[in-house]
Design a protein around this motif. Structure first.
Motif, short mmCIF file in Angstrom:
data_model
loop_
_atom_site.label_atom_id
_atom_site.label_comp_id
_atom_site.label_asym_id
_atom_site.label_seq_id
_atom_site.Cartn_x
_atom_site.Cartn_y
_atom_site.Cartn_z
N GLU A 126 -5.59 -2.83 5.06
CA GLU A 126 -4.91 -2.43 3.82
C GLU A 126 -5.08 -3.54 2.78
OE1 GLU A 126 -3.54 0.40 3.17
OE2 GLU A 126 -3.01 1.29 5.09
N LYS A 127 -4.81 -3.20 1.53
CA LYS A 127 -4.77 -4.20 0.46
C LYS A 127 -3.38 -4.17 -0.15
CE LYS A 127 -9.61 -4.25 -0.71
NZ LYS A 127 -10.62 -4.22 -1.76
N PHE A 128 -2.91 -5.34 -0.58
CA PHE A 128 -1.62 -5.43 -1.24
C PHE A 128 -1.69 -6.47 -2.34
CE2 PHE A 128 -1.47 -8.51 2.12
CZ PHE A 128 -0.63 -9.54 1.72
N GLN A 129 -0.84 -6.30 -3.35
CA GLN A 129 -0.84 -7.18 -4.50
C GLN A 129 0.41 -8.06 -4.48
OE1 GLN A 129 -1.17 -3.90 -7.25
NE2 GLN A 129 -3.20 -4.61 -7.84
N VAL A 130 0.24 -9.30 -4.95
CA VAL A 130 1.32 -10.29 -4.94
C VAL A 130 1.36 -11.00 -6.29
CG1 VAL A 130 2.11 -12.46 -3.90
CG2 VAL A 130 1.10 -10.70 -2.46
N LYS A 131 2.58 -11.20 -6.80
CA LYS A 131 2.80 -12.02 -8.00
C LYS A 131 3.81 -13.10 -7.63
CE LYS A 131 2.32 -8.18 -11.24
NZ LYS A 131 2.96 -7.43 -12.32
N VAL A 132 3.49 -14.35 -7.97
CA VAL A 132 4.45 -15.44 -7.80
C VAL A 132 4.57 -16.19 -9.12
CG1 VAL A 132 4.19 -15.68 -5.29
CG2 VAL A 132 2.70 -16.96 -6.78
N SER A 133 5.80 -16.56 -9.48
CA SER A 133 6.01 -17.23 -10.77
C SER A 133 6.11 -18.75 -10.62
CB SER A 133 7.28 -16.69 -11.44
OG SER A 133 8.40 -16.89 -10.60
N ALA A 134 6.25 -19.23 -9.39
CA ALA A 134 6.30 -20.67 -9.10
C ALA A 134 5.77 -20.86 -7.68
CB ALA A 134 7.74 -21.19 -9.20
N GLN A 135 5.45 -22.10 -7.32
CA GLN A 135 4.95 -22.34 -5.96
C GLN A 135 5.87 -21.69 -4.94
OE1 GLN A 135 4.51 -26.60 -5.58
NE2 GLN A 135 2.36 -26.48 -6.16
N THR A 136 5.26 -20.98 -4.00
CA THR A 136 6.00 -20.23 -2.99
C THR A 136 5.38 -20.49 -1.62
OG1 THR A 136 6.63 -18.53 -4.57
CG2 THR A 136 6.68 -17.91 -2.25
N ALA A 137 6.22 -20.81 -0.65
CA ALA A 137 5.77 -21.08 0.72
C ALA A 137 6.01 -19.85 1.59
CB ALA A 137 6.49 -22.29 1.29
N TYR A 138 5.08 -19.61 2.53
CA TYR A 138 5.19 -18.43 3.38
C TYR A 138 4.69 -18.73 4.80
CZ TYR A 138 0.16 -18.18 2.70
OH TYR A 138 -1.17 -18.49 2.68
N LEU A 139 5.12 -17.87 5.72
CA LEU A 139 4.62 -17.83 7.09
C LEU A 139 4.08 -16.43 7.30
CD1 LEU A 139 4.35 -18.76 10.08
CD2 LEU A 139 6.70 -17.97 10.39
N CYS A 140 2.84 -16.32 7.75
CA CYS A 140 2.24 -15.02 8.01
C CYS A 140 1.91 -14.94 9.50
CB CYS A 140 0.99 -14.82 7.17
SG CYS A 140 0.36 -13.14 7.24
N GLN A 141 2.45 -13.92 10.15
CA GLN A 141 2.20 -13.70 11.58
C GLN A 141 1.30 -12.49 11.74
OE1 GLN A 141 6.40 -13.36 12.48
NE2 GLN A 141 6.38 -15.40 13.42
N PRO A 151 0.83 -1.20 0.00
CA PRO A 151 0.00 0.00 0.00
C PRO A 151 0.87 1.26 0.00
CG PRO A 151 -0.73 -1.53 1.69
CD PRO A 151 0.56 -2.07 1.13
N GLY A 152 0.54 2.20 -0.86
CA GLY A 152 1.27 3.46 -0.91
C GLY A 152 2.53 3.43 -1.75
N ASP A 153 2.97 2.24 -2.16
CA ASP A 153 4.16 2.13 -3.00
C ASP A 153 3.77 2.17 -4.47
OD1 ASP A 153 5.69 1.87 -0.74
OD2 ASP A 153 6.21 -0.24 -1.05
N SER A 154 4.61 2.77 -5.29
CA SER A 154 4.33 2.82 -6.73
C SER A 154 5.14 1.78 -7.49
CB SER A 154 4.64 4.21 -7.28
OG SER A 154 5.99 4.54 -7.03
N VAL A 155 6.08 1.12 -6.80
CA VAL A 155 6.92 0.11 -7.45
C VAL A 155 6.73 -1.24 -6.77
CG1 VAL A 155 8.65 1.78 -8.20
CG2 VAL A 155 8.91 0.67 -5.99
N TRP A 156 7.03 -2.29 -7.50
CA TRP A 156 6.97 -3.65 -7.00
C TRP A 156 8.33 -4.02 -6.41
CZ3 TRP A 156 2.63 -6.94 -7.57
CH2 TRP A 156 1.58 -6.40 -8.30
N ALA A 157 8.34 -4.79 -5.33
CA ALA A 157 9.58 -5.28 -4.71
C ALA A 157 9.52 -6.79 -4.63
CB ALA A 157 9.75 -4.69 -3.32
N THR A 158 10.65 -7.45 -4.85
CA THR A 158 10.72 -8.91 -4.79
C THR A 158 11.35 -9.35 -3.48
OG1 THR A 158 10.83 -9.08 -7.19
CG2 THR A 158 11.60 -10.98 -5.94
N TYR A 159 10.69 -10.29 -2.81
CA TYR A 159 11.16 -10.86 -1.54
C TYR A 159 11.44 -12.34 -1.76
CZ TYR A 159 9.37 -6.52 0.34
OH TYR A 159 9.14 -5.19 0.59
#
Length: 93
Positions: A76-91, A56-64
């Motif tokens: 808030e809302k946020f956008q995500v792009k993944v190019s292959a299966q990706t595992a995550y932990l959300c706290q 939110p509030g960013d004009s550029v995409w960042a890769t993690y």
């Protein structure tokens, strides 16, 4: 108790659980583009793979990548792009 979550026609799945510090989910995303909304503060930690994110509030995409994290405030809302299966932990806070 462990809860099961499924979003975007089964392309994002996670297991929810509680710890002494709060609620968390661990999950996997299939390749695709997604938009998520938050109801609480979230810290997203990439376990395996990578996510390209527009916060939110960013004009550029960042890769993690694996081992990296980002935070999103509540309501808030946020956008995500993944190019292959990706595992995550959300706290959640």
């Amino acid at each position: 108790m462990i809860s099961t979550n499924e979003y975007f026609d089964g392309n994002v799945k996670s297991l929810g659980y509680k710890t002494s510090t709060g609620n968390s989910t661990v999950g996997v995303m299939e390749a695709g583009d997604y938009e998520f909304g938050t109801s609480t503060h979230e810290t997203m930690i990439i376990i395996e793979g990578e996510m390209t994110v527009k916060l939110p509030g960013d004009s550029v995409w960042a890769t993690y990548k694996a081992g990296e994290s980002f935070e999103i405030d509540a309501n808030e809302k946020f956008q995500v792009k993944v190019s292959a299966q990706t595992a995550y932990l959300c706290q959640y806070k």
